[in-house]
Design a protein around this motif. Structure first.
Motif, mmCIF file in Angstrom:
data_model
loop_
_atom_site.group_PDB
_atom_site.id
_atom_site.type_symbol
_atom_site.label_atom_id
_atom_site.label_comp_id
_atom_site.label_asym_id
_atom_site.label_seq_id
_atom_site.Cartn_x
_atom_site.Cartn_y
_atom_site.Cartn_z
ATOM 1 N N MET A 13 0.846 -1.200 0.000
ATOM 2 C CA MET A 13 0.000 0.000 0.000
ATOM 3 C C MET A 13 0.876 1.243 0.000
ATOM 4 S SD MET A 13 -3.396 0.813 0.726
ATOM 5 C CE MET A 13 -4.125 2.436 0.765
ATOM 6 N N SER A 14 0.595 2.032 -0.942
ATOM 7 C CA SER A 14 1.387 3.274 -1.034
ATOM 8 C C SER A 14 0.914 4.275 0.006
ATOM 9 C CB SER A 14 1.228 3.913 -2.406
ATOM 10 O OG SER A 14 1.279 2.915 -3.397
ATOM 11 N N LEU A 15 1.769 5.249 0.250
ATOM 12 C CA LEU A 15 1.445 6.267 1.249
ATOM 13 C C LEU A 15 0.254 7.109 0.795
ATOM 14 C CD1 LEU A 15 2.162 7.666 3.871
ATOM 15 C CD2 LEU A 15 3.786 9.079 2.619
ATOM 16 N N LEU A 16 0.295 7.513 -0.460
ATOM 17 C CA LEU A 16 -0.782 8.362 -0.977
ATOM 18 C C LEU A 16 -1.328 7.735 -2.249
ATOM 19 C CD1 LEU A 16 -2.267 11.153 -0.844
ATOM 20 C CD2 LEU A 16 -0.478 12.020 -2.337
ATOM 21 N N GLU A 17 -2.639 7.507 -2.258
ATOM 22 C CA GLU A 17 -3.232 6.918 -3.460
ATOM 23 C C GLU A 17 -4.417 7.729 -3.927
ATOM 24 O OE1 GLU A 17 -4.063 2.832 -3.628
ATOM 25 O OE2 GLU A 17 -2.047 2.243 -2.971
ATOM 26 N N LEU A 18 -4.449 7.991 -5.207
ATOM 27 C CA LEU A 18 -5.586 8.684 -5.797
ATOM 28 C C LEU A 18 -6.310 7.692 -6.680
ATOM 29 C CD1 LEU A 18 -3.847 11.065 -4.876
ATOM 30 C CD2 LEU A 18 -4.572 12.289 -6.907
ATOM 31 N N ASP A 19 -7.627 7.666 -6.551
ATOM 32 C CA ASP A 19 -8.371 6.741 -7.376
ATOM 33 C C ASP A 19 -9.509 7.461 -8.083
ATOM 34 O OD1 ASP A 19 -9.300 4.484 -8.557
ATOM 35 O OD2 ASP A 19 -10.389 3.765 -6.784
ATOM 36 N N SER A 60 -0.406 6.573 -7.546
ATOM 37 C CA SER A 60 -0.003 6.310 -6.169
ATOM 38 C C SER A 60 1.425 6.773 -5.960
ATOM 39 C CB SER A 60 -0.172 4.829 -5.827
ATOM 40 O OG SER A 60 0.471 4.053 -6.798
ATOM 41 N N VAL A 61 1.653 7.262 -4.757
ATOM 42 C CA VAL A 61 2.954 7.814 -4.416
ATOM 43 C C VAL A 61 3.520 6.993 -3.261
ATOM 44 C CG1 VAL A 61 4.189 9.905 -3.770
ATOM 45 C CG2 VAL A 61 2.047 10.089 -5.034
ATOM 46 N N LEU A 114 10.946 12.716 3.651
ATOM 47 C CA LEU A 114 9.697 13.293 3.139
ATOM 48 C C LEU A 114 9.260 12.630 1.842
ATOM 49 C CD1 LEU A 114 10.694 17.017 3.641
ATOM 50 C CD2 LEU A 114 8.932 15.798 4.919
ATOM 51 N N THR A 115 7.977 12.736 1.590
ATOM 52 C CA THR A 115 7.427 12.291 0.315
ATOM 53 C C THR A 115 6.928 13.526 -0.414
ATOM 54 O OG1 THR A 115 6.706 10.290 1.439
ATOM 55 C CG2 THR A 115 5.736 10.740 -0.720
ATOM 56 N N TYR A 116 7.283 13.644 -1.681
ATOM 57 C CA TYR A 116 6.887 14.836 -2.423
ATOM 58 C C TYR A 116 5.977 14.504 -3.597
ATOM 59 C CZ TYR A 116 10.832 17.501 -0.392
ATOM 60 O OH TYR A 116 11.714 18.133 0.438
ATOM 61 N N VAL A 117 5.079 15.419 -3.872
ATOM 62 C CA VAL A 117 4.450 15.470 -5.187
ATOM 63 C C VAL A 117 4.885 16.816 -5.749
ATOM 64 C CG1 VAL A 117 2.301 15.610 -6.481
ATOM 65 C CG2 VAL A 117 2.473 14.096 -4.490
ATOM 66 N N VAL A 118 5.696 16.791 -6.795
ATOM 67 C CA VAL A 118 6.215 18.041 -7.348
ATOM 68 C C VAL A 118 5.538 18.329 -8.676
ATOM 69 C CG1 VAL A 118 8.237 19.268 -8.200
ATOM 70 C CG2 VAL A 118 8.438 17.783 -6.213
ATOM 71 N N ASP A 133 11.241 10.498 -8.792
ATOM 72 C CA ASP A 133 11.424 9.069 -8.989
ATOM 73 C C ASP A 133 10.452 8.574 -10.033
ATOM 74 O OD1 ASP A 133 13.371 8.588 -6.818
ATOM 75 O OD2 ASP A 133 11.722 9.344 -5.586
ATOM 76 N N VAL A 134 9.218 9.066 -9.936
ATOM 77 C CA VAL A 134 8.184 8.675 -10.891
ATOM 78 C C VAL A 134 7.610 9.957 -11.475
ATOM 79 C CG1 VAL A 134 5.958 7.519 -11.185
ATOM 80 C CG2 VAL A 134 7.613 6.640 -9.538
ATOM 81 N N ILE A 135 7.301 9.915 -12.761
ATOM 82 C CA ILE A 135 6.749 11.102 -13.391
ATOM 83 C C ILE A 135 5.395 10.776 -14.016
ATOM 84 C CG2 ILE A 135 7.036 12.720 -15.321
ATOM 85 C CD1 ILE A 135 10.005 12.678 -14.757
ATOM 86 N N GLY A 136 4.450 11.645 -13.815
ATOM 87 C CA GLY A 136 3.152 11.525 -14.466
ATOM 88 C C GLY A 136 2.975 12.696 -15.415
#
Ligand code: ATP
Ligand code: SF4
Ligand code: MG
Lengths: 317, 476
Positions: B1-7, B37-38, B207-211, B224-227
């Motif tokens: 399970m990821s820390l942050l998940e959008l569905d 998911s992040v 920390l966990t980032y959404v940039v 690390d991952v790009i959307g």
């Protein structure tokens, strides 16, 4: 625009600052800019002089403003008036009272009407504005409905010409000085309400309000701690400008005979009204209060405009 | 399970009209079904053109805008359903850094007040002294002097203001920080400093980032991952290196091709994809694939009618394009002439489309263009991406035996070239098998699709592909 030397000085100041030195808030900076503005200084001087005269005037007045001491010297029916002379620097009015003393006493009455009515308009208007603005920014659907109902009412008030509104209020309340103050104050309510609400809505949509929400700050604190303080500057400017219109409007109401029924109490508007009948023979009796009203109003307007510039966020350094 | 998940997150803004009574006359589909998911401790980069909904998505995660539909799950808690006061409490774990450093700070608050406000709101720190100690620690961490405490935002430089914004988020010790274009308002020289600071803090504090950014270089550096977002939806997602090495979605290709390469020699030979037309309005998104109005590879079937889902193309690289595999393999040609520019066309003014040629020209053999593209399959045939492409080919071969199947076969062929054969995955043989079967349908399938007889170049490629597929089979 700051010159190169100023920039360097500021840089030096910033680097020299130690932990105990405190930064300057926007108010402090605005005040600094205000001090540098000629317009503000002139306006402030006029206002200061006016206030000083209004406060101490009656004590330094050489004669009683009410007693008709030189009743026999003037014969208004035969166009006999007394101009400036030794003991009466501005001459006598149509009932033989010392015009200079009456002008000094009148300053107090005029200031009283201006300040009390503007304070009334400001207080009620700001309360309505904050309520509507707060309801609209954070009250959800019901809040927005409340806001739109209140604002429609305010718009209706705004649509009525201010003097007509004041006359109607005065007519309902009867003739007295309090009536004039209330009537002039009521006219200011919608202006303050609309201004503050509009300013609050604009601030409510700003990024720093969003940032506070993201922080988890409570809504009430956001409104009272962020939105309201940041919405105040246009309202303060308006209050200063309003003092000028309040004085003119109060004069107009007095002129129309809605002011203090005791006509012997001098007030610049009343004096102007009374002088009208003898304008041909003694124009100076009308000129003194008229010029006084104009200069005072100008003082408040100058200061208000200078404040508007000083508080303009776009000029923030 | 990821820390942050959008569905399936959707944010639709109602468009209202009316004088007395507001009437909803439509919606702005700012975010329209985003799932991602992040992972804890990682950085998820979100890129896309202006107006594609990046900011709105970021705000939806913090519920700063109303979520129309979908779930935002932080560490097992669905934020979308949380009542107001509980959501307020959760904001401690989810913070945001804003694009406009000055605008996001209250001009009438000094730094101490700005930094302690969050703590007061969440009851952190017993008294003023305790909070102050903590603020000092954070100030040191973000590289601001402690003397800053009593100063006001307008007394700082842009970079320092952004540090204040970061400090404000950090004092709450959040799990996730959403950075909405954290450096786009800053001077280029300052940008690197702030990005480095963000990275250091991530290392120190886990920390966990959404940039969010529209600058691909910034995102690549930090993520690390790009959307990749286009008109409210994700069109491609993958580990940042893979995505940069081999963009699969036509939109991503176009974005990447617009980034200048610092090396002049490479820059001169860079292939550019020019997108025609404007970004459609998010209040009237195009049907089917949202990108079909501008896609240089748009096909007559599916593109305009069916919205492609974000599907795994292998190795966690996901793409939402019906023809991604075929485009990667080179079996689907660009349909908009001049959109893909071979390097020599670069000399022409950028705005003017390639010299007016009959529309068909682009499709028929065009030596220059072909040469450029012929290189592509070669490029794709790198170990990482190859197995992936092969996978998709196989899957689509399973699902249908029409035109696409044929092309799927083609792709699988290219995919499983000998180089990739070295890293066979379970089921690879089966897939290759099917691919080979599908190949037989190639000629029949290809014809109805383009409405033309297969061209010589393509035919040759298909043969090669078939051979490659066979060789893969024999190898296994
Ligand atoms: N509160 C709102 N009401 C109506 N429409 C909105 C609202 N906020 C954003 N939009 C619209 O939603 C779309 C997406 O906006 P958003 O700000 O999320 O884009 P973005 O990707 O962040 O763009 P940028 O790179 O310019 O910041 C835009 O078309 C915008 O006009
Ligand atoms: S689905 Fe069609 S229109 Fe959309 S990106 Fe792929 S090829 Fe282009
Ligand atoms: Mg944005």
């Amino acid at each position: 625009m700051s010159t190169k030397t100023e920039k360097i000085d500021r840089l030096a100041e910033l680097t020299a600052q130690t932990e105990t030195s405190s930064g300057s808030s926007l108010w402090v900076e605005a005040f600094r800019r205000l001090r540098a503005s000629k317009m503000a200084v002139i306006g402030a001087c006029i206002i200061a002089a006016f206030v000083v005269i209004a406060v101490i005037g009656p004590w330094i007045a050489p004669h009683s403003p009410i007693a008709q001491t030189w009743r026999g010297d003037v014969l208004p029916n035969q166009n006999v008036f007394v101009g400036p002379r030794g003991g009466n620097w501005l001459g006598l009015d149509h009932l033989g009272r010392d015009e200079f003393s009456r002008m000094l006493e009148g300053a107090r009455q005029t200031l009283l009407v201006g300040v009390v009515s503007t304070a009334l308009g400001f207080a009620v208007g700001a309360a309505v504005g904050v309520a509507a603005g707060a309801a609209s920014t954070l009250g959800g659907r019901a809040g927005r409905r409340f806001d739109s109902v209140v604002m429609r009412f305010i718009d209706m008030m705004l649509a009525i010409p201010s003097l007509l509104l004041a006359v109607s209020v005065a007519a309902v309340l009867g003739q007295s000085l309090t009536t004039v103050m209330i009537a002039v104050g009521v006219v200011q309510i919608p202006i303050f309400a609309r201004l503050l609400r509009g300013s609050m809505l604009a601030q409510g949509g700003s990024e720093y309000v969003l940032a506070s929400r993201a922080l988890g700050v409570r809504k009430r604190r956001i409104v009272l701690g962020h939105i309201v303080p940041n919405s105040l500057s246009p309202v303060i400017v308006q209050a200063t400008l309003s003092l000028a219109t309040a004085i003119i409007e109060a004069a107009a109401l007095s002129y129309l005979g809605l002011g203090n029924p005791d006509a012997s109490v001098p007030e610049w508007g009343v004096m102007l009204a009374q002088a009208q009948s003898y304008f041909d023979a003694a124009p100076s009796l009308a000129v003194y209060p008229a010029v006084a009203i104009i200069i005072t109003a100008l003082g408040f307007t100058l200061l208000g405009e200078a404040m508007r510039e000083a508080l303009d966020p776009k000029l923030r350094g | 399970m990821s820390l942050l998940e959008l569905d399936g997150v959707k944010v639709h803004f109602p468009v209202k009209k009316g004088v007395l009574f507001d009437r909803t006359v439509g919606h702005v589909y700012a975010v329209d079904g985003v799932s991602l998911s992040v992972e804890a401790g990682q950085t998820y980069g979100l890129v896309g053109e202006s107006g594609c909904g990046k900011t709105t998505l970021g705000r939806a995660i913090l519920r700063l805008v109303d979520i129309t539909e979908g779930d935002v799950v932080l560490d097992g808690t669905n934020l979308a359903e949380l009542p107001g006061e509980e959501m307020r409490g959760m904001r401690r774990r989810l913070q945001m850094v804003f694009q406009d450093p000055l605008g996001s700070l209250d001009p009438r608050q000094n730094i101490e007040s700005i930094l302690s406000e969050g703590m007061a709101a969440h009851g952190i720190g017993a008294d003023r002294e305790e909070r102050r100690t903590r603020i000092r620690e954070i100030l040191a961490k973000v590289g601001l002097p402690t003397g800053a405490l009593s100063r006001y935002p307008h007394e700082f430089s842009g970079g320092q203001r952004q540090r204040i914004g970061i400090a404000r988020a950090l004092v709450l010790e959040p799990d996730v920080i959403i950075c909405d274009e954290p450096v786009s308002a800053l001077d280029v020289s300052i940008q690197a400093q702030v990005i480095n600071l963000l990275e250091e803090l991530q290392e120190q504090m886990g920390l966990t980032y959404v940039v969010i950014a529209h600058d691909l270089a910034v995102v690549r550096h930090i993520s690390d991952v790009i959307g990749v977002m286009y008109l409210g939806g994700l069109v491609e997602e993958g580990p940042s290196d893979t995505l940069y090495a081999e963009p699969l979605h036509p939109y991503t290709k176009a974005l990447m091709s617009a980034v200048p390469i610092p090396d002049p020699a490479v820059e001169d030979t860079r292939e550019r994809i020019l997108l025609t037309g404007d970004l459609p309005s998010p209040s009237k998104p195009p049907t089917g694939c949202r990108f079909h109005t501008r896609c240089p590879w748009k096909q007559d079937t599916l593109c305009a009618t069916e919205r492609p889902e974000l599907k795994d193309a292998g190795n966690g690289h996901k793409v939402a394009c019906h023809y991604a595999a075929e485009i990667a393999a080179g079996t689907v040609r660009q349909t908009v002439p001049g959109a893909v520019r071979p390097p020599e066309a670069e000399t022409a003014p950028a705005e003017v489309p390639a010299p007016a040629k009959p529309a068909d020209d682009g499709r028929t053999a065009d030596p220059g263009g072909r040469a450029g593209r012929a290189a592509e399959p070669g490029k794709t045939a790198e170990p990482g991406g190859t197995a992936g492409t092969g996978g998709t080919g196989g899957k689509s071969a399973e699902s249908a035996e029409s035109a696409e199947t044929a092309q799927g076969g083609g792709t699988a062929g290219t995919g499983t070239t000998p180089e990739a054969g070295g890293t066979p995955e379970a089921g690879d043989a089966v897939q290759a098998d099917e691919a080979a079967d599908a190949d037989e349908a190639t000629d029949a399938g290809e014809a109805p699709k383009t409405g033309e007889a297969p061209k010589t170049g393509e035919a040759a490629e298909t043969v090669e592909a078939a051979e490659a597929a066979e060789s893969a089979v024999t190898k296994d």
